[in-house]
Design a protein around this motif. Structure first.
Motif, PDB file in Angstrom:
ATOM      1  N   CYS A  19      70.130  16.493  43.505  1.00 13.61           N
ATOM      2  CA  CYS A  19      71.405  15.749  42.878  1.00 13.61           C
ATOM      3  C   CYS A  19      72.046  16.622  41.537  1.00 13.61           C
ATOM      4  N   ALA A  20      73.039  16.235  41.255  1.00 12.33           N
ATOM      5  CA  ALA A  20      73.806  17.004  40.292  1.00 12.33           C
ATOM      6  C   ALA A  20      73.672  18.651  40.099  1.00 12.33           C
ATOM      7  N   SER A  21      74.108  19.256  41.350  1.00  9.62           N
ATOM      8  CA  SER A  21      73.694  20.555  41.467  1.00  9.62           C
ATOM      9  C   SER A  21      74.841  21.388  41.546  1.00  9.62           C
ATOM     10  N   ARG A  34      79.980  15.192  40.702  1.00  7.19           N
ATOM     11  CA  ARG A  34      81.353  14.437  40.891  1.00  7.19           C
ATOM     12  C   ARG A  34      82.202  15.423  41.164  1.00  7.19           C
ATOM     13  N   GLY A  35      82.430  16.374  40.541  1.00 10.92           N
ATOM     14  CA  GLY A  35      83.674  17.278  40.522  1.00 10.92           C
ATOM     15  C   GLY A  35      83.561  18.174  41.989  1.00 10.92           C
ATOM     16  N   ALA A  36      84.578  18.177  43.011  1.00 13.26           N
ATOM     17  CA  ALA A  36      84.530  18.495  44.124  1.00 13.26           C
ATOM     18  C   ALA A  36      84.712  20.050  44.168  1.00 13.26           C
ATOM     19  N   ALA A  66      80.357  14.703  47.191  1.00 13.99           N
ATOM     20  CA  ALA A  66      81.055  14.905  45.801  1.00 13.99           C
ATOM     21  C   ALA A  66      81.052  13.288  45.512  1.00 13.99           C
ATOM     22  N   GLY A  67      80.416  13.169  44.532  1.00 15.58           N
ATOM     23  CA  GLY A  67      80.315  11.689  43.897  1.00 15.58           C
ATOM     24  C   GLY A  67      79.514  11.224  42.919  1.00 15.58           C
ATOM     25  N   ASP A  68      79.479  10.297  42.292  1.00 17.46           N
ATOM     26  CA  ASP A  68      78.608   9.843  40.972  1.00 17.46           C
ATOM     27  C   ASP A  68      77.337   9.408  41.519  1.00 17.46           C
ATOM     28  N   ASN A  98      65.711  14.928  41.552  1.00 18.96           N
ATOM     29  CA  ASN A  98      66.452  14.099  40.918  1.00 18.96           C
ATOM     30  C   ASN A  98      66.956  14.778  39.787  1.00 18.96           C
ATOM     31  N   ASN A  99      68.472  14.648  39.389  1.00 21.34           N
ATOM     32  CA  ASN A  99      68.947  15.282  38.393  1.00 21.34           C
ATOM     33  C   ASN A  99      70.326  14.285  38.103  1.00 21.34           C
ATOM     34  N   ALA A 100      70.893  14.412  36.665  1.00 16.29           N
ATOM     35  CA  ALA A 100      71.883  13.749  36.524  1.00 16.29           C
ATOM     36  C   ALA A 100      72.541  14.343  34.965  1.00 16.29           C
ATOM     37  N   THR A 133      63.787  16.250  33.864  1.00 19.98           N
ATOM     38  CA  THR A 133      63.746  15.121  32.590  1.00 19.98           C
ATOM     39  C   THR A 133      64.096  16.198  31.392  1.00 19.98           C
ATOM     40  N   SER A 134      63.238  16.215  30.649  1.00 17.35           N
ATOM     41  CA  SER A 134      63.530  17.079  29.406  1.00 17.35           C
ATOM     42  C   SER A 134      62.302  17.273  28.485  1.00 17.35           C
ATOM     43  N   GLN A 135      62.376  18.283  27.598  1.00 19.52           N
ATOM     44  CA  GLN A 135      61.146  18.663  26.657  1.00 19.52           C
ATOM     45  C   GLN A 135      61.137  17.365  25.711  1.00 19.52           C
ATOM     46  N   ASP A 175      70.202  28.225  29.325  1.00 18.37           N
ATOM     47  CA  ASP A 175      71.774  28.529  29.236  1.00 18.37           C
ATOM     48  C   ASP A 175      72.696  27.930  30.330  1.00 18.37           C
ATOM     49  N   THR A 176      73.074  26.791  29.955  1.00 13.69           N
ATOM     50  CA  THR A 176      73.888  26.084  30.958  1.00 13.69           C
ATOM     51  C   THR A 176      75.016  25.287  29.870  1.00 13.69           C
ATOM     52  N   ASP A 177      76.089  24.644  30.699  1.00 13.15           N
ATOM     53  CA  ASP A 177      77.127  23.894  29.860  1.00 13.15           C
ATOM     54  C   ASP A 177      76.499  22.953  29.098  1.00 13.15           C
ATOM     55  N   ARG A 178      75.327  22.432  29.279  1.00 13.33           N
ATOM     56  CA  ARG A 178      74.879  21.187  28.707  1.00 13.33           C
ATOM     57  C   ARG A 178      74.516  21.637  27.139  1.00 13.33           C
ATOM     58  N   ILE A 179      73.757  22.986  27.025  1.00 10.02           N
ATOM     59  CA  ILE A 179      73.371  23.329  25.690  1.00 10.02           C
ATOM     60  C   ILE A 179      74.529  23.631  24.941  1.00 10.02           C
TER      61      ILE A 179
HETATM   62  P1  NAP Z   1      75.226  21.068  33.087  1.00  8.45           P
HETATM   63  O1  NAP Z   1      74.849  22.575  32.917  1.00  8.45           O
HETATM   64  O2  NAP Z   1      76.071  20.501  32.355  1.00  8.45           O
HETATM   65  O3  NAP Z   1      75.466  20.619  34.598  1.00  8.45           O
HETATM   66  C1  NAP Z   1      75.220  19.215  35.101  1.00  8.45           C
HETATM   67  C2  NAP Z   1      75.479  19.322  36.645  1.00  8.45           C
HETATM   68  O4  NAP Z   1      75.271  17.957  37.119  1.00  8.45           O
HETATM   69  C3  NAP Z   1      76.954  19.525  36.976  1.00  8.45           C
HETATM   70  O5  NAP Z   1      76.671  20.007  38.306  1.00  8.45           O
HETATM   71  C4  NAP Z   1      77.709  18.081  36.986  1.00  8.45           C
HETATM   72  O6  NAP Z   1      78.658  18.183  37.915  1.00  8.45           O
HETATM   73  C5  NAP Z   1      76.310  17.358  37.553  1.00  8.45           C
HETATM   74  N1  NAP Z   1      76.394  15.974  37.081  1.00  8.45           N
HETATM   75  C6  NAP Z   1      76.538  15.496  35.714  1.00  8.45           C
HETATM   76  N2  NAP Z   1      76.440  13.967  36.080  1.00  8.45           N
HETATM   77  C7  NAP Z   1      76.645  13.725  37.316  1.00  8.45           C
HETATM   78  C8  NAP Z   1      76.625  12.581  37.988  1.00  8.45           C
HETATM   79  N3  NAP Z   1      76.638  11.178  37.331  1.00  8.45           N
HETATM   80  N4  NAP Z   1      76.505  12.661  39.223  1.00  8.45           N
HETATM   81  C9  NAP Z   1      76.608  13.839  40.041  1.00  8.45           C
HETATM   82  N5  NAP Z   1      76.480  14.893  39.297  1.00  8.45           N
HETATM   83  C10 NAP Z   1      76.501  14.848  37.996  1.00  8.45           C
HETATM   84  O7  NAP Z   1      73.767  20.678  32.786  1.00  8.45           O
HETATM   85  P2  NAP Z   1      72.200  20.989  32.751  1.00  8.45           P
HETATM   86  O8  NAP Z   1      71.860  21.929  31.727  1.00  8.45           O
HETATM   87  O9  NAP Z   1      71.951  21.621  34.181  1.00  8.45           O
HETATM   88  O10 NAP Z   1      71.286  19.802  32.721  1.00  8.45           O
HETATM   89  C11 NAP Z   1      70.811  19.023  33.680  1.00  8.45           C
HETATM   90  C12 NAP Z   1      69.774  18.105  32.967  1.00  8.45           C
HETATM   91  O11 NAP Z   1      68.917  18.570  32.170  1.00  8.45           O
HETATM   92  C13 NAP Z   1      70.880  17.109  32.250  1.00  8.45           C
HETATM   93  O12 NAP Z   1      70.365  15.690  32.342  1.00  8.45           O
HETATM   94  C14 NAP Z   1      70.323  17.475  30.937  1.00  8.45           C
HETATM   95  O13 NAP Z   1      70.189  16.633  29.686  1.00  8.45           O
HETATM   96  C15 NAP Z   1      69.024  17.994  31.026  1.00  8.45           C
HETATM   97  N6  NAP Z   1      68.567  18.865  30.109  1.00  8.45           N
HETATM   98  C16 NAP Z   1      69.237  20.240  30.144  1.00  8.45           C
HETATM   99  C17 NAP Z   1      68.560  21.183  29.080  1.00  8.45           C
HETATM  100  C18 NAP Z   1      69.350  22.446  28.850  1.00  8.45           C
HETATM  101  O14 NAP Z   1      69.102  23.092  27.860  1.00  8.45           O
HETATM  102  N7  NAP Z   1      70.220  23.060  29.665  1.00  8.45           N
HETATM  103  C19 NAP Z   1      67.335  20.710  28.150  1.00  8.45           C
HETATM  104  C20 NAP Z   1      66.854  19.564  28.446  1.00  8.45           C
HETATM  105  C21 NAP Z   1      67.227  18.782  29.271  1.00  8.45           C
HETATM  106  P3  NAP Z   1      80.006  17.045  37.501  1.00  8.45           P
HETATM  107  O15 NAP Z   1      80.125  16.971  36.105  1.00  8.45           O
HETATM  108  O16 NAP Z   1      81.240  17.739  38.499  1.00  8.45           O
HETATM  109  O17 NAP Z   1      79.432  15.994  38.306  1.00  8.45           O
END
Ligand code: NAP
Length: 264
Positions: A13-15, A39-41, A63-65, A92-94, A144-146, A192-196
């Motif tokens: 999921c969310a990959s 979500r983004g195709a 592609a979907g939520d 599992n991921n979101a 999940t998360s730390q 190192d991802t968009d989230r951070i």
């Molecule tokens: P990311 O780089 O922002 O990537 C998120 C991915 O999930 C994208 O592919 C995004 O694509 C998809 N996504 C988001 N919401 C979605 C939804 N509702 N349905 C389907 N796809 C969805 O984030 P990440 O760093 O990989 O983080 C993954 C998870 O780990 C998150 O829950 C984050 O909070 C957690 N986490 C991350 C870190 C970190 O340092 N990176 C640390 C602790 C926890 P679309 O936007 O196109 O849907």
């Protein structure tokens, strides 16, 4: 090491990006056929193309939520079609909830966070378990998360929703272990991802520093003096989906570079 999962079918999921993409790439390297989701195709298709060109595995995209009933149904249907009715592996991921103060969050914010980071993974687990139990083999990894082990104050929505999922996995993993189904959680620290970068944005704005400075400060606080990569996160995920984890039940595997300062 041969992970022993060549030819299995996985939902990741969310990959399309980040940690989910890292998990998908590592599973593809182990020979696992994949259903990818985001979500983004556009980014999703780009990731699928990248994986198909690097590995001899089947890759389907949905592609979907994933937090919607329709998104979950579509992902499950695609994986069942690919796997001849059964899903072997579920990652599992979101997206994570927004940061804030305890006083910011109303019921709607709580429901959204609980749905994304607790109820969605639980619904998917419930959907795949019967097939896994019947087949006497299955693997579930929840990203999940730390913050489950060491709360991050500004991420109260995340701390709470993920703790709920962790409690569910702790009990359920022990109910299904006798059937060859292994469920564990993978807890990212800073990667190192968009989230951070989006979490750093508030700090950049508040203190007038650059994104590079914010990253360097974050890295410097970690014993490794660097943040994690999606590739090493993915490799650990693939191991948690492998044949070799049959005796590892309901664990919380922390990948945080040692920043959580605990003995155990
Ligand atoms: P990311 O780089 O922002 O990537 C998120 C991915 O999930 C994208 O592919 C995004 O694509 C998809 N996504 C988001 N919401 C979605 C939804 N509702 N349905 C389907 N796809 C969805 O984030 P990440 O760093 O990989 O983080 C993954 C998870 O780990 C998150 O829950 C984050 O909070 C957690 N986490 C991350 C870190 C970190 O340092 N990176 C640390 C602790 C926890 P679309 O936007 O196109 O849907």
């Amino acid at each position: 090491m041969d992970l022993g999962i060549r030819g299995k079918t996985a939902i990741v999921c969310a990959s399309s990006k980040g940690l989910g993409k890292g998990c998908a790439q590592a599973l593809a390297e182990a020979g696992v056929n994949l259903v990818l989701n985001a979500r983004g195709a556009e980014a999703l298709e780009a990731t699928a193309t990248e994986i198909r060109s690097a590995h001899q595995v089947q890759v389907a995209t949905v592609a979907g939520d994933i937090t919607s009933d329709e998104g979950q149904a579509a992902v499950l249907a695609a994986a069942r079609e690919m796997g001849g009715g059964v899903v072997d592996i579920l990652v599992n991921n979101a997206g994570g909830p927004p940061p804030g103060m305890w006083s910011d969050w109303e019921k709607e914010d709580w429901l959204k966070a609980l749905n994304s980071n607790m109820l969605t993974p639980i619904a998917l687990i419930k959907a795949v378990l019967p097939g896994m139990i019947e087949k006497k083999w299955g693997r579930v990894v929840n990203i999940t998360s730390q913050s489950v082990k060491s709360p991050i104050p500004v991420l109260g929505l995340s701390n709470a929703a993920r703790a709920g999922l962790t409690g569910y996995v702790a009990g359920t993993s022990r109910q299904v272990a006798q059937h060859g189904v292994v469920m564990n959680n993978l807890l990212p620290g800073a990667h190192d991802t968009d989230r951070i970068k989006s979490l750093n944005a508030a700090e950049v704005e508040k203190r007038g520093i650059t994104m590079d400075q914010a990253m360097a400060e974050r890295a410097n606080a970690i014993p490794t003096k660097r943040i994690g990569t999606p590739e090493e996160f993915g490799a650990t995920c693939a191991f948690l989906c492998s044949q070799h984890v049959g005796f590892m039940i309901g664990q919380n595997v922390l990948l945080d570079g040692g920043i959580g300062n605990t003995t155990m």
